[in-house]
Write a protein that holds these residues in place. Structure first.
Motif, mmCIF file in Angstrom:
data_model
loop_
_atom_site.group_PDB
_atom_site.id
_atom_site.type_symbol
_atom_site.label_atom_id
_atom_site.label_comp_id
_atom_site.label_asym_id
_atom_site.label_seq_id
_atom_site.Cartn_x
_atom_site.Cartn_y
_atom_site.Cartn_z
ATOM 1 N N LEU B 135 -24.619 -24.229 -13.974
ATOM 2 C CA LEU B 135 -23.790 -24.291 -12.767
ATOM 3 C C LEU B 135 -22.506 -23.496 -12.957
ATOM 4 N N ALA B 136 -21.922 -23.608 -14.151
ATOM 5 C CA ALA B 136 -20.670 -22.889 -14.428
ATOM 6 C C ALA B 136 -20.893 -21.387 -14.335
ATOM 7 N N GLU B 137 -22.034 -20.942 -14.837
ATOM 8 C CA GLU B 137 -22.332 -19.503 -14.809
ATOM 9 C C GLU B 137 -22.574 -19.048 -13.358
ATOM 10 N N ILE B 138 -23.309 -19.858 -12.608
ATOM 11 C CA ILE B 138 -23.609 -19.491 -11.219
ATOM 12 C C ILE B 138 -22.352 -19.527 -10.359
ATOM 13 N N LEU B 139 -21.505 -20.533 -10.586
ATOM 14 C CA LEU B 139 -20.327 -20.725 -9.733
ATOM 15 C C LEU B 139 -19.078 -20.060 -10.317
ATOM 16 N N GLU B 140 -19.254 -19.382 -11.435
ATOM 17 C CA GLU B 140 -18.141 -18.696 -12.100
ATOM 18 C C GLU B 140 -16.967 -19.653 -12.327
ATOM 19 N N THR B 141 -17.288 -20.749 -13.007
ATOM 20 C CA THR B 141 -16.256 -21.742 -13.282
ATOM 21 C C THR B 141 -16.446 -22.275 -14.700
ATOM 22 N N ASP B 142 -15.685 -23.275 -15.079
ATOM 23 C CA ASP B 142 -15.745 -23.848 -16.425
ATOM 24 C C ASP B 142 -16.791 -24.975 -16.432
ATOM 25 N N PRO B 143 -17.672 -24.987 -17.437
ATOM 26 C CA PRO B 143 -18.706 -26.041 -17.456
ATOM 27 C C PRO B 143 -18.127 -27.454 -17.502
ATOM 28 N N ARG B 144 -16.868 -27.565 -17.953
ATOM 29 C CA ARG B 144 -16.260 -28.897 -18.038
ATOM 30 C C ARG B 144 -15.792 -29.408 -16.683
ATOM 31 N N THR B 145 -15.793 -28.538 -15.679
ATOM 32 C CA THR B 145 -15.268 -28.965 -14.372
ATOM 33 C C THR B 145 -16.338 -29.086 -13.293
ATOM 34 N N VAL B 146 -17.580 -28.705 -13.607
ATOM 35 C CA VAL B 146 -18.594 -28.685 -12.543
ATOM 36 C C VAL B 146 -18.898 -30.070 -11.974
#
Lengths: 459, 459
Positions: B135-146
């Motif tokens: 999800l972090a890769e798809i949403l361009e975010t940090d995996p700790r915040t998904v």
């Protein structure tokens, strides 16, 4: 294996990291379709090797001064109600020879203090995503960067230790093989036309589960043995089929076994099947006879390949000089995989630690089709346990690809291969200990020759 | 269930997110002890419900305008060699009714474009760590915040849909129960003193595996039925023991079943065992008889608790007014868990979606011991499939805790409980469909009464 075994292993490992600390994490539970519905627990193999405790969410920290701390979860007052009487952290510390214990939730703080004092933290490569989050939390870093911080020094030290099996470890592997032998005798007896692959896979698993053992890997039970990565069980066995079974149960201390047998569903090989079977058996026997600390596993692979080429030339499926055919890689149409791999706490032992397990520094995998899949090329050493698992397959898609590309047609008699359409594949695999002057096949009692197989299948 | 089933489900779901896009991810393979040694694959249940394709690493993206794209992996030229003939992305798209397809590696770019256009991406809570990285890769975010970005709107819409089972889904659950019934008949026949829990667990699993079905969860097969979270198989069955078996096979389309039976190892209940068994059976029968859209599941739980208290007062193990005892929570010494949960694609259906599955907004779990563990409190609706699984246990550690604390001693006859030391526990569980005016127990052929059990156990 008692607490002194684990203490001695850790003491040896600590020598590798002068002034550093070593962090070895246990696995967490692995969620299946929601957090609380988990797969059967499998402990991390490095944790099993150095700590030997089969419980989730623990950690071992080995400090530079020799202090060792085992971290585990806090007991909840309700634990006795939901889980019954069970071993607690102090019991685990006694069993594994740790003088110190700590609550798992305090680990990050302890590591933080070490880092503040300039102590380097050595850890091994994560292979589960959960581990990346754990390491990131402990090391106060980003989970996306923890892979970059793994310790090459630690990897090499662990490989050096785990590669050489002690007598106690060999006894574990033979314990695993005893269950596997029982499973093979049962599945062979139950094989007959009309049975399904699923029914036979179930027989195999029943035997392991009845001994309270898990499978070392998802078993292959297939009449389409030429499909190498095949773990579905959708076919029904028919007269004339060959059944390929590649499986192994764990030992009581979670060492692996890994055996392959291929046998006729009808109980009797056709002459075509027998001819190919005898070549595969000769490949395996040649490799086993040659296995010793004088040899590299790449040489054993080459010997098996040469034996295949000779046999296939004799049968008229290949032509020309067998040495030249192997040099060119033509045999890989029929034998497209590597001869075998290390076996131990893992079925592909230490595969989480990377290519240094099978290849010396400076050496690397061949790019030739077939040889590229060889997992172990190193010089063999006394105490290595390896699989020796040659095979010959008739893969329709691969034959079509090569024939269309006119690949190696000086060595391959494509027009003779039509008669092998639908043949499938044959593989024979045993687990072999390298000794001071040769090799010894581990375990016993699993039928392998044509005569042995024909006397038990379907009976 | 064909492609129209999945199309219709997605069409219904899309209504919930005005102007937003919906992202549903397939599960990845789950590594066991290294990346390539994986657990048997289990698809994400939401992906199964809305797409129905049992393959790893896929994704479904439902766009605001009605466009639907199924993402999957790129075929490699060697796939045919290693995996044999197999369904490819276009086949999966046809089977699940997707007009558009895309390579999985392009998904992040497509989502990025949507975000740039101000389209909100709705996704469900991750329960595997791997999913957080994806999800972090798809949403361009940090995996700790998904986890913080999950869509409450989507969660509610999925719960509303998946809670109500169609006839086709009920047929799937009954298909799962047919295998489970066969497994129970075999395990009952194989039960006798001297057998081990592991041997009997193996019988149970053999039946499911022979039908090419996985277990819906790790089975409990235990003579220590009072240990509620018990999935070890270390004991040997003895004359006089009760064996508690809680298990269920999946259906062909991965719907769950979940059945518990408790029966005497000797084949005959002692009078003490029979007395408790009849109370548990009465608890279950009372709850089933009362189950209907008129009732909340909290009410059914209370009815089962009251039935337990009445029975235990009659037996002399409790005293005083049963209503008052239940109000105070005294019965929970013997019945410390909830009456049951939703069942469907998951054994605890939709547990990944959180407490809204079982509790209406504004409602929440009780803090009373016992009732706190009730997973489903909502008003029942036609089409719900729930488990009804009361039990009575004699948990030595819990009895000691309560006796020492003098807890509920006005209702509990502690001095009478010595005779139940070592009794164990009894649970009886069935899967029940809520109908327009009542309820129907799903499946058939699993012995349940004292007479039925005594006629089959050990025979």
């Amino acid at each position: 294996m008692n607490f002194q075994t684990y203490q001695a292993r850790r003491q040896e490992l600590r020598k590798a990291v002068h002034g550093g600390a070593i962090l070895i994490l246990a696995n967490a539970e692995a969620p299946k379709n929601y957090a609380d519905n988990v797969y059967p627990f499998r402990q991390d193999s490095n944790f099993l090797y150095y700590v030997g405790v089969n419980e989730a969410d623990m950690a071992a920290l080995l400090l530079p001064g020799g202090e060792e701390i085992l971290f585990g979860r806090e007991e909840h007052p309700d634990d006795l109600v939901w889980h019954g009487p069970h071993a607690v952290l102090s019991d685990h510390a006694s069993a594994s020879g740790f003088a110190g214990t700590g609550l798992r939730k305090t680990l990050a703080g302890v590591v933080s203090d070490l880092c503040a004092r300039g102590v380097e933290i050595h850890y091994l490569p994560p292979y589960r995503a959960e581990r990346r989050f754990e390491l990131a939390e402990i090391l106060e870093t980003d989970p996306r960067t923890v892979d970059g911080g793994v310790s090459q020094i630690l990897i090499k030290a662990v490989i050096a230790q785990r590669s050489i099996k002690t007598d106690a470890e060999i006894a574990e592997i033979e314990g695993a093989l005893a269950v596997t032998a029982e499973a093979y005798r049962e599945i062979m007896a139950a094989t007959r036309p009309g049975r399904t692959e699923a029914e036979l896979a179930a027989v195999l698993q029943r035997v392991a589960l009845a001994h309270d053992r898990q499978q070392s890997f998802n078993p292959i039970v297939s009449v389409r043995g030429e499909v190498l990565h095949n773990t579905s069980y959708a076919n029904t066995l028919a007269e004339g089929d060959l059944l390929l079974v590649d499986s192994g149960a764990d030992s009581a201390r979670w060492y692996a076994s890994d055996i392959t047998r291929t046998f006729p569903v009808s109980g009797t090989f056709t002459s075509q099947q027998r001819d190919i079977y005898e070549i595969v058996l000769a490949m395996q026997e040649a490799a086993i006879a040659a296995a010793s600390p004088e040899k590299t596993n790449r040489e054993l692979h080459g010997l098996a390949a040469l034996t295949a080429a000779r046999g296939l030339v004799d049968l008229g499926l290949m032509q020309g000089d067998p040495h030249a055919a192997v040099e060119a890689g033509a045999h890989a149409l029929f034998f497209p995989h590597g001869l075998g791999h290390m076996l131990g706490q893992d079925v592909h032992d230490m595969e989480d630690l990377g290519d240094l397990v099978g290849y010396d520094e400076g050496d690397s995998r061949s790019e030739q089709f077939g040889l590229a899949f060889l997992r172990l090329a190193k010089k063999l050493q006394p105490g290595f346990v390896i699989t020796i698992e040659p095979g010959i397959y008739f893969v329709p898609a691969l034959i079509d690809q090569w024939r269309t590309a006119d690949r190696h047609s000086e060595f391959i008699c494509y027009d003779r291969l039509h008669a092998y359409q639908g043949f499938g594949g044959i593989r024979i695999e045993d687990d072999v200990l390298i000794t001071a002057d040769g090799a010894r096949v581990l375990g016993s009692g699993i039928p392998k020759t044509v005569a042995e197989l024909e006397s038990v299948v379907g009976r």
